[in-house]
Motif scaffolding. Sequence first.
Motif, PDB file in Angstrom:
ATOM      1  N   PRO A 132     -11.468  -8.119 -27.718  1.00 26.07           N
ATOM      2  CA  PRO A 132     -10.721  -7.301 -26.759  1.00 26.07           C
ATOM      3  C   PRO A 132     -10.011  -6.108 -27.381  1.00 26.07           C
ATOM      4  N   ALA A 133      -9.460  -6.269 -28.616  1.00 24.56           N
ATOM      5  CA  ALA A 133      -8.646  -5.208 -29.218  1.00 24.56           C
ATOM      6  C   ALA A 133      -9.374  -4.402 -30.285  1.00 24.56           C
ATOM      7  N   ALA A 134     -10.704  -4.526 -30.374  1.00 22.48           N
ATOM      8  CA  ALA A 134     -11.465  -3.640 -31.257  1.00 22.48           C
ATOM      9  C   ALA A 134     -11.404  -2.246 -30.641  1.00 22.48           C
ATOM     10  N   PHE A 135     -10.757  -1.301 -31.306  1.00 19.28           N
ATOM     11  CA  PHE A 135     -10.389  -0.043 -30.660  1.00 19.28           C
ATOM     12  C   PHE A 135     -11.593   0.764 -30.185  1.00 19.28           C
ATOM     13  N   ALA A 136     -12.352   1.316 -31.121  1.00 18.00           N
ATOM     14  CA  ALA A 136     -13.445   2.217 -30.732  1.00 18.00           C
ATOM     15  C   ALA A 136     -14.639   1.468 -30.167  1.00 18.00           C
ATOM     16  N   ALA A 137     -14.860   0.244 -30.624  1.00 12.30           N
ATOM     17  CA  ALA A 137     -16.038  -0.505 -30.202  1.00 12.30           C
ATOM     18  C   ALA A 137     -15.822  -1.271 -28.904  1.00 12.30           C
ATOM     19  N   SER A 138     -14.570  -1.365 -28.457  1.00  7.36           N
ATOM     20  CA  SER A 138     -14.301  -2.172 -27.271  1.00  7.36           C
ATOM     21  C   SER A 138     -13.324  -1.502 -26.309  1.00  7.36           C
ATOM     22  N   ILE A 139     -12.106  -1.188 -26.780  1.00  9.43           N
ATOM     23  CA  ILE A 139     -11.093  -0.606 -25.892  1.00  9.43           C
ATOM     24  C   ILE A 139     -11.570   0.716 -25.301  1.00  9.43           C
ATOM     25  N   LEU A 140     -12.026   1.637 -26.151  1.00  8.94           N
ATOM     26  CA  LEU A 140     -12.426   2.960 -25.661  1.00  8.94           C
ATOM     27  C   LEU A 140     -13.621   2.909 -24.707  1.00  8.94           C
ATOM     28  N   PRO A 141     -14.717   2.256 -25.082  1.00  6.88           N
ATOM     29  CA  PRO A 141     -15.840   2.254 -24.138  1.00  6.88           C
ATOM     30  C   PRO A 141     -15.524   1.537 -22.830  1.00  6.88           C
ATOM     31  N   ARG A 142     -14.780   0.427 -22.889  1.00  7.04           N
ATOM     32  CA  ARG A 142     -14.432  -0.283 -21.662  1.00  7.04           C
ATOM     33  C   ARG A 142     -13.610   0.608 -20.729  1.00  7.04           C
ATOM     34  N   ALA A 143     -12.640   1.330 -21.325  1.00 11.76           N
ATOM     35  CA  ALA A 143     -11.776   2.188 -20.515  1.00 11.76           C
ATOM     36  C   ALA A 143     -12.560   3.331 -19.875  1.00 11.76           C
ATOM     37  N   ILE A 189     -32.469  -4.956 -37.640  1.00 12.75           N
ATOM     38  CA  ILE A 189     -31.746  -4.982 -36.365  1.00 12.75           C
ATOM     39  C   ILE A 189     -31.573  -3.556 -35.845  1.00 12.75           C
ATOM     40  N   ARG A 190     -31.102  -2.665 -36.710  1.00 15.37           N
ATOM     41  CA  ARG A 190     -30.839  -1.280 -36.314  1.00 15.37           C
ATOM     42  C   ARG A 190     -32.099  -0.596 -35.767  1.00 15.37           C
ATOM     43  N   GLU A 191     -33.242  -0.888 -36.353  1.00 16.87           N
ATOM     44  CA  GLU A 191     -34.479  -0.233 -35.939  1.00 16.87           C
ATOM     45  C   GLU A 191     -34.918  -0.610 -34.526  1.00 16.87           C
ATOM     46  N   GLN A 192     -34.343  -1.682 -34.001  1.00 19.77           N
ATOM     47  CA  GLN A 192     -34.671  -2.096 -32.632  1.00 19.77           C
ATOM     48  C   GLN A 192     -33.763  -1.451 -31.585  1.00 19.77           C
ATOM     49  N   LEU A 193     -32.743  -0.722 -32.057  1.00 20.48           N
ATOM     50  CA  LEU A 193     -31.708  -0.224 -31.153  1.00 20.48           C
ATOM     51  C   LEU A 193     -31.635   1.294 -31.140  1.00 20.48           C
ATOM     52  N   LYS A 194     -30.987   1.804 -30.102  1.00 19.25           N
ATOM     53  CA  LYS A 194     -30.679   3.229 -30.021  1.00 19.25           C
ATOM     54  C   LYS A 194     -29.286   3.389 -29.421  1.00 19.25           C
ATOM     55  N   VAL A 195     -28.642   4.507 -29.754  1.00 21.00           N
ATOM     56  CA  VAL A 195     -27.325   4.807 -29.215  1.00 21.00           C
ATOM     57  C   VAL A 195     -27.503   5.443 -27.843  1.00 21.00           C
ATOM     58  N   LEU A 196     -26.949   4.799 -26.821  1.00 24.49           N
ATOM     59  CA  LEU A 196     -27.059   5.286 -25.450  1.00 24.49           C
ATOM     60  C   LEU A 196     -25.996   6.319 -25.125  1.00 24.49           C
ATOM     61  N   TRP A 197     -24.761   6.131 -25.696  1.00 21.66           N
ATOM     62  CA  TRP A 197     -23.612   6.896 -25.209  1.00 21.66           C
ATOM     63  C   TRP A 197     -22.485   6.816 -26.229  1.00 21.66           C
ATOM     64  N   GLN A 198     -21.633   7.850 -26.277  1.00 21.18           N
ATOM     65  CA  GLN A 198     -20.484   7.865 -27.184  1.00 21.18           C
ATOM     66  C   GLN A 198     -19.211   8.222 -26.421  1.00 21.18           C
ATOM     67  N   THR A 199     -18.085   7.715 -26.919  1.00 26.60           N
ATOM     68  CA  THR A 199     -16.785   8.029 -26.323  1.00 26.60           C
ATOM     69  C   THR A 199     -16.246   9.342 -26.902  1.00 26.60           C
ATOM     70  N   ASN A 200     -15.087   9.757 -26.414  1.00 27.93           N
ATOM     71  CA  ASN A 200     -14.375  10.888 -27.006  1.00 27.93           C
ATOM     72  C   ASN A 200     -13.904  10.514 -28.414  1.00 27.93           C
ATOM     73  N   PRO A 201     -13.637  11.504 -29.290  1.00 25.99           N
ATOM     74  CA  PRO A 201     -13.220  11.210 -30.665  1.00 25.99           C
ATOM     75  C   PRO A 201     -11.712  11.018 -30.822  1.00 25.99           C
TER      76      PRO A 201
END
Length: 270
Positions: A132-143, A189-201
Motif C-alpha cells: 500500500p505505501a510503496a510510493f511510486a509503484a503503488s501510491i502514485l499510480p493508484r491515485a 521476466i522483463r522480456e515478457q513485459l512492456k511499460v503501458l503508462w507512467q506517472t508524473n515525476p
Amino acid sequence: MKIRLLLIVSILFSTMSYAQTLNFGVVPQQSAKKLAELWSPVLQYISEYAGVTIQFTTAKNIPEFEKRLLAGEYDLAYMNPYHYVVFHQKPGYQAIAKQKDKKIRGILVVRKDSSIESIADLQNSQMAFPSPAAFAASILPRAQIAQENIEFTPKYVSSHDSVYINVARGFFPAGGGVMRTFNNTAPEIREQLKVLWQTNPYTSHAIAAHPRVSQVTQDKIVQAMLAMNNDPEAMALLKRLNFMGLEAASNEKWDDIRKLDITLLDHLLE
C-alpha cells in the motif's frame, strides 16, 4: 624506532576508524539476495573511503521495513520518498543523499502480448502492487488511475519483482513498479513485459541517517558517496543499481512529496 612508532600509530588509527559499524537498510523492492548483490559492493566502497563499516540489511517486505524504520532499527536507510517524509517526523531520519539528477515515476506494466493499450482498458480489473505505501509503484499510480475514474481492485504482492513475475505469468493484467527495478528484474521476466503508462515525476528515494549517527560520521559518508562520481570503478557499481551518480541532499528536497498530503501512514506517528 621512529618508523616503528609511526607504524603502530597508523595501525591503531586504522582500527579506531573501522571500530564503528552501521547497518544500512534498503527498502525491499526486490529479493534480499538481489538487493545484497547490488548494494553490498557499493557499501563496501563507502565503508573503505569513510573508515566506517557499513553493513547491508533489508526486511522481508515493505510493511516490515516500515516497522523497522519507525523503531529506528536502521542507522542508515535507502527509503522511498513518502517513507522519508513520514519517518523524518518520527523517529527523525535526516536525508543526507539521493540518486543524482533523478526524478521518480511510477509505471504500469502489462504483458507484451496483451491487448491492453491504455489505462482505460483496465476498468474493473485487479492490478498487482508491491504494498500500500510503496510510493511510486503503488501510491502514485493508484491515485492517478482513480482520478481517471477507472475502477480497479489493488492486490499487494510484497515486492516489485513479485509484481513483474505475477504480470508476466498472467495472474494479473497489469502491475505497478518503477523503471529502475523494472530494468533490474530478471531478463526472462522483463522480456515478457512492456511499460503501458507512467506517472508524473517526483523527487526520488532518500538516503537518510538516524539521529544517533553523528554529524562527523554523516559527513564522511556523504564525502565517500560524492567521491564515487569521480571513480570509474565506483560508477560501474552504481550503474548496476541504475544510478547515474549520488548527490548530497537535505530535508526540503522532499517538499514536493509533502504537498501531496498523503496520510496513509499517519497512524504510525500517533
